[in-house]
Design a protein around this motif. Structure first.
Motif, PDB file in Angstrom:
ATOM      1  N   LEU A 133     -33.675  63.728 -48.958  1.00 39.41           N
ATOM      2  CA  LEU A 133     -32.105  64.052 -49.236  1.00 39.41           C
ATOM      3  C   LEU A 133     -32.173  65.614 -49.609  1.00 39.41           C
ATOM      4  N   VAL A 134     -32.759  65.881 -50.884  1.00 37.23           N
ATOM      5  CA  VAL A 134     -32.578  67.387 -51.200  1.00 37.23           C
ATOM      6  C   VAL A 134     -34.064  67.824 -51.566  1.00 37.23           C
ATOM      7  N   GLY A 135     -34.966  67.266 -50.913  1.00 39.65           N
ATOM      8  CA  GLY A 135     -36.162  67.916 -51.199  1.00 39.65           C
ATOM      9  C   GLY A 135     -37.482  66.793 -51.520  1.00 39.65           C
ATOM     10  N   ILE A 136     -38.680  67.505 -51.648  1.00 39.07           N
ATOM     11  CA  ILE A 136     -39.915  66.474 -51.949  1.00 39.07           C
ATOM     12  C   ILE A 136     -40.384  66.542 -53.164  1.00 39.07           C
ATOM     13  N   SER A 137     -39.942  67.341 -54.147  1.00 45.90           N
ATOM     14  CA  SER A 137     -40.524  67.408 -55.485  1.00 45.90           C
ATOM     15  C   SER A 137     -40.037  66.088 -56.356  1.00 45.90           C
ATOM     16  N   PRO A 138     -40.863  65.675 -57.445  1.00 43.62           N
ATOM     17  CA  PRO A 138     -40.463  64.690 -58.229  1.00 43.62           C
ATOM     18  C   PRO A 138     -38.911  64.782 -58.847  1.00 43.62           C
ATOM     19  N   ALA A 139     -38.457  65.775 -59.181  1.00 42.77           N
ATOM     20  CA  ALA A 139     -36.908  65.809 -59.413  1.00 42.77           C
ATOM     21  C   ALA A 139     -36.244  65.460 -58.327  1.00 42.77           C
ATOM     22  N   ALA A 140     -36.646  66.123 -57.023  1.00 43.60           N
ATOM     23  CA  ALA A 140     -35.880  65.396 -56.040  1.00 43.60           C
ATOM     24  C   ALA A 140     -35.869  64.022 -55.602  1.00 43.60           C
ATOM     25  N   GLN A 141     -36.982  63.410 -55.805  1.00 46.92           N
ATOM     26  CA  GLN A 141     -37.223  61.984 -55.599  1.00 46.92           C
ATOM     27  C   GLN A 141     -36.507  61.296 -56.814  1.00 46.92           C
ATOM     28  N   ARG A 142     -36.113  61.835 -57.850  1.00 45.39           N
ATOM     29  CA  ARG A 142     -35.309  61.172 -59.009  1.00 45.39           C
ATOM     30  C   ARG A 142     -34.078  61.151 -58.643  1.00 45.39           C
ATOM     31  N   VAL A 143     -33.508  62.292 -57.996  1.00 42.92           N
ATOM     32  CA  VAL A 143     -32.074  62.239 -57.607  1.00 42.92           C
ATOM     33  C   VAL A 143     -31.862  61.082 -56.835  1.00 42.92           C
ATOM     34  N   GLU A 144     -33.027  60.963 -55.766  1.00 37.77           N
ATOM     35  CA  GLU A 144     -32.924  59.857 -54.713  1.00 37.77           C
ATOM     36  C   GLU A 144     -32.793  58.588 -55.503  1.00 37.77           C
ATOM     37  N   ASP A 263     -10.553  62.108 -70.997  1.00 41.46           N
ATOM     38  CA  ASP A 263     -10.487  60.788 -70.597  1.00 41.46           C
ATOM     39  C   ASP A 263     -10.593  60.743 -68.937  1.00 41.46           C
ATOM     40  N   LEU A 264      -9.998  61.621 -68.463  1.00 37.58           N
ATOM     41  CA  LEU A 264     -10.444  61.352 -66.796  1.00 37.58           C
ATOM     42  C   LEU A 264     -11.879  61.765 -66.776  1.00 37.58           C
ATOM     43  N   PHE A 265     -12.375  62.618 -67.493  1.00 35.76           N
ATOM     44  CA  PHE A 265     -13.830  63.123 -66.846  1.00 35.76           C
ATOM     45  C   PHE A 265     -14.716  61.701 -67.182  1.00 35.76           C
ATOM     46  N   ALA A 266     -14.447  61.133 -68.196  1.00 31.42           N
ATOM     47  CA  ALA A 266     -15.198  59.936 -68.600  1.00 31.42           C
ATOM     48  C   ALA A 266     -15.025  59.015 -67.761  1.00 31.42           C
ATOM     49  N   GLN A 267     -13.694  58.580 -67.162  1.00 25.34           N
ATOM     50  CA  GLN A 267     -13.696  57.802 -66.032  1.00 25.34           C
ATOM     51  C   GLN A 267     -14.220  57.959 -64.740  1.00 25.34           C
ATOM     52  N   LEU A 268     -14.192  59.316 -64.270  1.00 23.96           N
ATOM     53  CA  LEU A 268     -14.816  59.693 -63.034  1.00 23.96           C
ATOM     54  C   LEU A 268     -16.258  59.702 -63.090  1.00 23.96           C
ATOM     55  N   SER A 269     -16.793  59.751 -64.525  1.00 21.44           N
ATOM     56  CA  SER A 269     -18.347  59.714 -64.627  1.00 21.44           C
ATOM     57  C   SER A 269     -18.901  58.667 -65.127  1.00 21.44           C
ATOM     58  N   GLU A 270     -18.469  57.366 -64.785  1.00 18.85           N
ATOM     59  CA  GLU A 270     -19.101  56.153 -64.981  1.00 18.85           C
ATOM     60  C   GLU A 270     -20.503  56.237 -64.787  1.00 18.85           C
ATOM     61  N   VAL A 271     -21.008  56.762 -63.621  1.00 19.49           N
ATOM     62  CA  VAL A 271     -22.337  57.011 -63.581  1.00 19.49           C
ATOM     63  C   VAL A 271     -22.219  58.675 -63.069  1.00 19.49           C
ATOM     64  N   GLU A 272     -23.410  59.239 -63.578  1.00 19.64           N
ATOM     65  CA  GLU A 272     -23.637  60.728 -63.305  1.00 19.64           C
ATOM     66  C   GLU A 272     -25.045  60.792 -62.658  1.00 19.64           C
ATOM     67  N   ILE A 273     -25.033  61.862 -61.637  1.00 24.24           N
ATOM     68  CA  ILE A 273     -26.050  62.183 -60.751  1.00 24.24           C
ATOM     69  C   ILE A 273     -26.454  63.552 -61.034  1.00 24.24           C
ATOM     70  N   PRO A 274     -26.997  64.194 -61.881  1.00 26.03           N
ATOM     71  CA  PRO A 274     -27.508  65.799 -61.849  1.00 26.03           C
ATOM     72  C   PRO A 274     -28.340  66.222 -60.884  1.00 26.03           C
ATOM     73  N   VAL A 275     -27.912  67.139 -60.324  1.00 31.21           N
ATOM     74  CA  VAL A 275     -28.900  67.840 -59.242  1.00 31.21           C
ATOM     75  C   VAL A 275     -29.586  68.913 -59.643  1.00 31.21           C
ATOM     76  N   PRO A 276     -30.722  69.208 -60.152  1.00 29.80           N
ATOM     77  CA  PRO A 276     -31.213  70.616 -60.894  1.00 29.80           C
ATOM     78  C   PRO A 276     -31.263  71.598 -59.750  1.00 29.80           C
ATOM     79  N   PRO A 277     -30.958  72.914 -60.415  1.00 31.35           N
ATOM     80  CA  PRO A 277     -31.078  74.080 -59.368  1.00 31.35           C
ATOM     81  C   PRO A 277     -32.615  74.473 -58.691  1.00 31.35           C
ATOM     82  N   PHE A 278     -32.550  75.018 -57.547  1.00 34.16           N
ATOM     83  CA  PHE A 278     -33.740  75.386 -57.060  1.00 34.16           C
ATOM     84  C   PHE A 278     -34.683  76.234 -58.066  1.00 34.16           C
ATOM     85  N   ARG A 279     -34.207  76.850 -58.846  1.00 31.75           N
ATOM     86  CA  ARG A 279     -35.472  77.575 -59.819  1.00 31.75           C
ATOM     87  C   ARG A 279     -36.079  76.687 -60.376  1.00 31.75           C
ATOM     88  N   GLN A 280     -35.684  75.472 -60.609  1.00 31.47           N
ATOM     89  CA  GLN A 280     -36.357  74.485 -61.550  1.00 31.47           C
ATOM     90  C   GLN A 280     -37.321  73.653 -60.424  1.00 31.47           C
TER      91      GLN A 280
END
Length: 409
Positions: A133-144, A263-280
Motif C-alpha cells: 500500500l505505502v511501501g515495503i518497510s516495517p513501518a509501511a507494513q505496520r500501516v497495513e 470533542d469532534l476530533f475525538a469522535q472522528l478519531s476513534e481509530v487512528e492510523i498514523p503514516v510516518p513521513p518518507f524521511r523516516q
C-alpha cells in the motif's frame, strides 16, 4: 494454507531447518533461510519484499532470538515472530511474548500443530493478495496492519500523515477490506472542493447519499468552525455511515489551541492510523520512485535504462517534505534531462547543482556505489555471505566490515 506467504526462517540446525523449510515450501510458502542472527537482522529490517512471519530459534550461534527481536523493535515494528524453544528456555519465550512476540512452540513439536500456530499469527489472505500500500518497510507494513484492524472494527477513523503519503489510498483500501465494501465510498475535500457545506449537508449531499457506506473527509484541518459545529450535530443524530478523515498531524496542535473542536476530533478519531513521513522510511521512497519509474518509462520513447545507484542514494538522503507528489514531480522532470539512458542525482535534484553543493566527494560516491552493489549481490544470493563475497570478489571478512560500515548487518 501458506500459499504465497513469505517467511523468514532463522535456524542454524541443518536437519531442523531443512525439515521446516521443506514442509513450508510444500505448503506453497516462499522461504528465506538464515543460520545466523547478524545475517537475518539486516534482511528483516530492510526486506526486498514484505515478510509475513519469522520463525526463529531462540538459541543461535552468534546471539539469541531475544537479541534479534529486541534489536528490531528498537527501530521498527517487526513481522510476527514464532519462536522455537527447548524446555529450558520456555521462561525466555514467555518473556518475549510479553515484549510483543506472537507465539512459541517447544521442541519436539508436531508439524500440523506448528503449521496451525504459524497460520494463526499471519495476516488475513485478502490483505496479503493486495499489492503493498505505502511501501515495503516495517513501518509501511505496520500501516497495513492498522488498516486491516480498522477494517474489522467499527468506529470512525482518522489517517494522520503529511502531504503525498498515500492517505486517500489507505482510505480506499480500508473500504475494500471492510464489510461496507459494497456500499458507497464518497469523498469531500475541504482543501479543494467548492461549496463544501452544500456538498456535505444539502438534500442528497454526501451525508445522505453515503448510507451505510464510507464518507472520506479529506483535509479536515481546513474545516471552518461553523462546519465543525454542523458536522458534530449531524454525527450525534442517526448517521449510519462510517467516516474516514485525513489530515496533517499538526491538527493535534489545532486541537490543543482550541481552533479545532476537541470533542469532534475525538469522535472522528476513534481509530487512528498514523503514516510516518518518507524521511523516516527512505526505503519506501526508493520503492515508490521505482514504481513510478516503471509507469513513466512505459510511455517514454525511447525508454530509459534505469535509475542509477547514486540517484537512489541521493533520494534516501533527501527530506522529501512533499511526499510522493514530490517524488513524482522530480522523476517526471528527470526523464526530460536524463542522458545515456540513466537518471542521475543531478536529474532529480538540479537545485543542488545550481547551489554548488551537489557533488559528492569521491569517497562518498564510492561508498554509495559499493553499498548499492553489496545490496544487489545479497539479494541475488539470498543473503549468503560466502556466495556474496565470492560474487563481489572480496574476502568474507572485508564484506562483513563493509556491511557494518553501511548499516547492512
Amino acid at each position: 494454507m501458506l500459499n504465497q506467504r513469505r517467511i523468514a526462517l532463522i535456524e542454524d540446525d541443518e536437519i531442523m531447518g531443512g525439515s521446516i523449510a521443506q514442509r513450508l515450501k510444500l505448503e506453497g510458502a516462499e522461504i528465506i533461510w538464515y543460520k545466523q542472527m547478524v545475517r537475518a537482522l539486516g534482511a528483516i529490517r530492510t526486506p526486498r519484499a514484505p515478510i509475513d512471519a519469522v520463525i526463529c530459534d531462540i538459541i543461535l550461534p552468534d546471539g539469541t532470538g531475544e537479541d534479534l527481536f529486541a534489536t528490531l523493535c528498537r527501530t521498527s515494528t517487526p513481522p510476527p515472530f514464532l519462536f522455537i524453544t527447548g524446555q529450558g528456555s520456555i521462561a525466555q519465550a514467555v518473556r518475549l511474548m510479553q515484549s510483543g512476540a506472537v507465539d512459541y512452540v517447544t521442541k519436539p513439536f508436531d508439524m500440523s500443530v506448528f503449521l496451525d500456530r504459524l497460520a494463526l499469527l499471519m495476516k488475513p489472505r485478502n490483505a496479503l493478495e493486495m499489492p503493498p500500500l505505502v511501501g515495503i518497510s516495517p513501518a509501511a507494513q505496520r500501516v497495513e496492519e492498522l488498516v486491516e484492524q480498522a477494517a474489522n472494527r467499527n468506529g470512525h477513523v482518522t489517517i494522520l500523515g503529511g502531504p503525498g503519503t498515500g492517505k486517500i489510498s489507505i482510505a480506499k483500501r480500508l473500504h475494500e477490506l471492510s464489510d461496507r465494501c459494497s456500499a458507497p465510498f464518497l469523498t469531500v475535500n475541504f482543501a479543494r472542493d467548492q461549496k463544501v457545506e452544500q456538498a456535505l449537508f444539502a438534500a442528497g449531499g454526501a451525508m445522505d447519499a453515503v448510507g451505510e457506506g464510507i464518507l472520506c473527509l479529506q483535509s479536515i484541518d481546513r474545516m471552518s468552525e461553523a462546519l465543525q459545529d454542523r458536522l458534530l450535530t449531524s454525527l450525534d443524530r442517526d448517521f449510519s455511515g462510517r467516516i474516514i478523515s485525513t489530515t496533517d498531524p499538526t491538527i493535534e496542535d489545532e486541537v490543543a489551541s482550541g481552533s479545532f473542536r476537541a470533542d469532534l476530533f475525538a469522535q472522528l478519531s476513534e481509530v487512528e492510523i498514523p503514516v510516518p513521513p518518507f524521511r523516516q522510511r527512505p526505503e519506501d521512497a526508493v520503492w515508490l520512485m521505482n514504481r513510478l519509474f516503471d509507469q513513466l518509462n512505459a510511455k517514454h520513447d525511447p525508454p530509459l535504462r534505469g535509475i542509477s545507484a547514486l540517484a537512489e542514494q541521493a533520494l534516501r538522503g533527501h527530506d522529501l517534505s512533499g511526499g510522493g507528489r514530490e517524488i513524482r514531480t522530480r522523476l517526471t522532470r528527470a526523464f526530460q534531462t536524463a542522458r545515456d539512458g540513466w537518471i542521475q542525482p543531478a536529474d532529480l535534484f538540479p537545485e543542488r547543482l545550481a547551489e554548488g553543493d551537489w557533488f559528492l566527494s569521491l569517497a562518498e560516491a564510492r561508498d554509495a556505489a559499493e553499498r548499492s552493489q553489496i545490496i544487489a549481490a545479497l539479494e541475488q544470493t539470498g543473503g549468503h555471505l560466502g556466495k556474496t563475497a565470492k560474487l563481489l570478489r572480496i574476502a568474507r571478512t572485508t564484506l562483513w566490515e563493509k556491511m557494518q560500515k553501511f548499516g547492512l548487518s
